[in-house]
Write a protein that holds these residues in place. Structure first.
Motif, PDB file in Angstrom:
ATOM      1  N   GLN A 100      -3.238  -3.258   0.027  1.00  0.00           N
ATOM      2  CA  GLN A 100      -2.232  -3.352   1.212  1.00  0.00           C
ATOM      3  C   GLN A 100      -2.156  -4.640   1.917  1.00  0.00           C
ATOM      4  O   GLN A 100      -1.249  -5.391   2.133  1.00  0.00           O
ATOM      5  N   TRP A 101      -3.586  -5.444   2.104  1.00  0.00           N
ATOM      6  CA  TRP A 101      -3.409  -6.485   2.822  1.00  0.00           C
ATOM      7  C   TRP A 101      -2.927  -7.577   1.785  1.00  0.00           C
ATOM      8  O   TRP A 101      -2.201  -8.452   2.195  1.00  0.00           O
ATOM      9  N   ALA A 102      -3.240  -7.512   0.438  1.00  0.00           N
ATOM     10  CA  ALA A 102      -2.638  -8.624  -0.388  1.00  0.00           C
ATOM     11  C   ALA A 102      -1.265  -8.476  -0.551  1.00  0.00           C
ATOM     12  O   ALA A 102      -0.371  -9.404  -0.787  1.00  0.00           O
ATOM     13  N   ALA A 103      -0.794  -7.326  -0.446  1.00  0.00           N
ATOM     14  CA  ALA A 103       1.011  -7.167  -0.272  1.00  0.00           C
ATOM     15  C   ALA A 103       1.408  -7.956   0.633  1.00  0.00           C
ATOM     16  O   ALA A 103       2.477  -8.572   0.786  1.00  0.00           O
ATOM     17  N   ARG A 104       0.779  -7.878   1.941  1.00  0.00           N
ATOM     18  CA  ARG A 104       1.202  -8.320   3.268  1.00  0.00           C
ATOM     19  C   ARG A 104       0.972  -9.877   2.866  1.00  0.00           C
ATOM     20  O   ARG A 104       1.707 -10.585   3.655  1.00  0.00           O
ATOM     21  N   ALA A 105      -0.329 -10.359   2.696  1.00  0.00           N
ATOM     22  CA  ALA A 105      -0.449 -11.412   2.498  1.00  0.00           C
ATOM     23  C   ALA A 105       0.472 -12.461   1.746  1.00  0.00           C
ATOM     24  O   ALA A 105       0.701 -13.674   2.035  1.00  0.00           O
ATOM     25  N   GLU A 106       0.835 -11.949   0.593  1.00  0.00           N
ATOM     26  CA  GLU A 106       1.770 -12.769  -0.590  1.00  0.00           C
ATOM     27  C   GLU A 106       2.979 -12.047  -0.731  1.00  0.00           C
ATOM     28  O   GLU A 106       3.860 -12.524  -1.796  1.00  0.00           O
ATOM     29  N   GLY A 107       3.272 -10.959  -0.263  1.00  0.00           N
ATOM     30  CA  GLY A 107       4.617 -10.217  -0.364  1.00  0.00           C
ATOM     31  C   GLY A 107       4.688  -9.621  -1.502  1.00  0.00           C
ATOM     32  O   GLY A 107       5.807  -9.778  -2.141  1.00  0.00           O
ATOM     33  N   LEU A 108       3.765  -9.254  -2.366  1.00  0.00           N
ATOM     34  CA  LEU A 108       3.593  -8.899  -3.668  1.00  0.00           C
ATOM     35  C   LEU A 108       3.840  -7.208  -3.674  1.00  0.00           C
ATOM     36  O   LEU A 108       3.550  -6.567  -2.889  1.00  0.00           O
ATOM     37  N   LYS A 109       4.525  -6.822  -4.688  1.00  0.00           N
ATOM     38  CA  LYS A 109       4.719  -5.307  -4.893  1.00  0.00           C
ATOM     39  C   LYS A 109       3.859  -4.882  -6.315  1.00  0.00           C
ATOM     40  O   LYS A 109       3.769  -5.666  -7.028  1.00  0.00           O
ATOM     41  N   SER A 110       3.820  -3.514  -6.312  1.00  0.00           N
ATOM     42  CA  SER A 110       3.241  -2.827  -7.339  1.00  0.00           C
ATOM     43  C   SER A 110       4.171  -2.906  -8.731  1.00  0.00           C
ATOM     44  O   SER A 110       5.186  -2.812  -8.668  1.00  0.00           O
ATOM     45  N   SER A 111       3.176  -3.024  -9.826  1.00  0.00           N
ATOM     46  CA  SER A 111       3.852  -2.942 -10.930  1.00  0.00           C
ATOM     47  C   SER A 111       3.772  -1.417 -11.316  1.00  0.00           C
ATOM     48  O   SER A 111       3.157  -0.517 -10.760  1.00  0.00           O
ATOM     49  N   SER A 142       5.403 -17.213   0.898  1.00  0.00           N
ATOM     50  CA  SER A 142       6.209 -17.704   0.128  1.00  0.00           C
ATOM     51  C   SER A 142       7.629 -16.972   0.342  1.00  0.00           C
ATOM     52  O   SER A 142       7.368 -15.796   0.518  1.00  0.00           O
ATOM     53  N   ALA A 143       8.749 -17.620   0.764  1.00  0.00           N
ATOM     54  CA  ALA A 143       9.947 -16.755   1.040  1.00  0.00           C
ATOM     55  C   ALA A 143      10.431 -15.892   0.059  1.00  0.00           C
ATOM     56  O   ALA A 143      10.683 -16.171  -1.344  1.00  0.00           O
ATOM     57  N   ASN A 144      10.253 -14.605   0.495  1.00  0.00           N
ATOM     58  CA  ASN A 144      10.893 -13.565  -0.644  1.00  0.00           C
ATOM     59  C   ASN A 144      10.401 -13.689  -1.918  1.00  0.00           C
ATOM     60  O   ASN A 144      11.209 -14.124  -2.947  1.00  0.00           O
ATOM     61  N   PRO A 145       9.087 -13.438  -2.232  1.00  0.00           N
ATOM     62  CA  PRO A 145       8.679 -13.546  -3.658  1.00  0.00           C
ATOM     63  C   PRO A 145       9.520 -12.692  -4.519  1.00  0.00           C
ATOM     64  O   PRO A 145       9.567 -11.562  -4.342  1.00  0.00           O
ATOM     65  N   ILE A 146       9.654 -13.412  -5.708  1.00  0.00           N
ATOM     66  CA  ILE A 146      10.420 -12.604  -6.859  1.00  0.00           C
ATOM     67  C   ILE A 146       9.565 -11.376  -7.198  1.00  0.00           C
ATOM     68  O   ILE A 146       8.265 -11.651  -7.580  1.00  0.00           O
ATOM     69  N   HIS A 147      10.056 -10.126  -7.555  1.00  0.00           N
ATOM     70  CA  HIS A 147       9.153  -9.015  -8.227  1.00  0.00           C
ATOM     71  C   HIS A 147       9.827  -9.178  -9.426  1.00  0.00           C
ATOM     72  O   HIS A 147      10.947  -8.449  -9.868  1.00  0.00           O
TER      73      HIS A 147
END
Ligand code: B12
Length: 222
Positions: A100-111, A142-147
């Motif tokens: 959850q922290w990583a998702a907030r920190a880098e805007g990542l989503k789950s595979s 980073s602005a809206n990272p690509i998923h």
């Protein structure tokens, strides 16, 4: 953060983003025992830690359990001290919400595998610790990272698991583990998760040695 980045680079690690906690959020204590105001995640993309960790491991005497966890503390505890932070680790119980922290920190989503998908590293990255600070440190997102999973048409991860444990509903961990315990799972047990391996975004894929190390650790935990 330049000094911190340089200190981490000496061990093949990188800053994996950071953020300020919300005012009403319950947070773990920082170095002086006060609730943390911000967190900076530390980890690696691809196999960047492997040469440093393997060299350290080769210098250790008798093999003992969880060497990667011990190495992470060995590297990050002193760095945390230097920067006035408290280091916390993904392997410490009760588990802290690293993903959850990583998702907030880098805007990542789950595979579909449950592992976070990174726009550069794909599925080949992880977190080795986090630094908790009493003061506010915000790192630019980073602005809206690509998923990458959104534009992946073939979804090979969903067709590569020998027991169909990866589907649109997510990962069936029970099914995966039941299979991994059987001798028939030799391919997964030696080459690593076949669904993870099938992801086309694999420029940062771990070496066979590193993959085998992580899989062996995973199997010991089953
Ligand atoms: C328990 C755990 C597992 C369990 C999952 C149990 C479950 N029912 O969800 C098992 C043993 C299955 C597992 C497997 C793996 N895990 Co794991 N796991 C953890 C751990 C230690 C705790 C998760 C947790 O409960 N956190 C507490 C809650 C509150 O925080 P959260 O952020 O909401 O966590 C959620 C997700 O992390 C998710 N989750 C965690 N792991 C997995 C794995 C899968 C397959 C799925 C579907 C979900 C999932 O479940 C949590 C609860 O909702 C975390 C580290 C951590 N502290 O978070 C690593 C962690 C999530 N795992 C990680 C990894 C890399 C793996 C493996 C690839 C390990 C390997 N073999 O190399 C595999 C993935 C399987 C695969 N297909 O390859 C990484 C993910 C990094 C990333 N790139 O996203 C983490 C962050 C550890 C790290 N050092 O970086 N894991």
């Amino acid at each position: 953060m330049t000094g911190l980045a340089a200190a981490l680079a000496e061990h093949g690690m990188i800053i994996r983003g950071g953020f300020v906690f919300a005012e009403d959020e319950t947070t773990p204590p920082a170095a002086a025992g006060e609730p943390a105001r911000s967190v900076v995640l530390i980890g690696h993309g691809g196999g960047s830690i492997w040469p440093y960790f393997s060299a350290w491991l080769a210098e250790q005497g008798e093999p003992s359990p969880d060497p990667l966890d011990r190495w992470s503390r060995h590297v990050l505890d002193p760095i945390a001290g230097r920067f006035g932070a408290r280091a916390v680790y993904p392997f410490e119980k009760p588990w802290l919400p690293f993903q959850q922290w990583a998702a907030r920190a880098e805007g990542l989503k789950s595979s579909p595998l449950g592992i976070l998908m990174h726009p550069d590293f794909g599925l080949w990255h992880a977190y080795r610790g986090a630094l908790l600070f009493e003061h506010e440190i915000e790192l630019p997102l980073s602005a809206n990272p690509i998923h990458l999973c959104d534009t992946c048409t073939g979804k090979p991860c969903m067709n590569s698991c020998p027991v169909g444990a990866v589907s649109v509903e997510g990962m069936d961990i029970g099914r995966c583990h039941e299979w991994l315990r059987s001798k028939a799972a030799w391919a997964c047990r030696t080459a690593g998760c076949l669904a993870r391996s099938a992801c086309p975004h694999d420029r940062f894929r771990y070496s066979p040695e590193q993959t085998a190390f992580h899989m062996a650790a995973h199997l010991r935990g089953l």
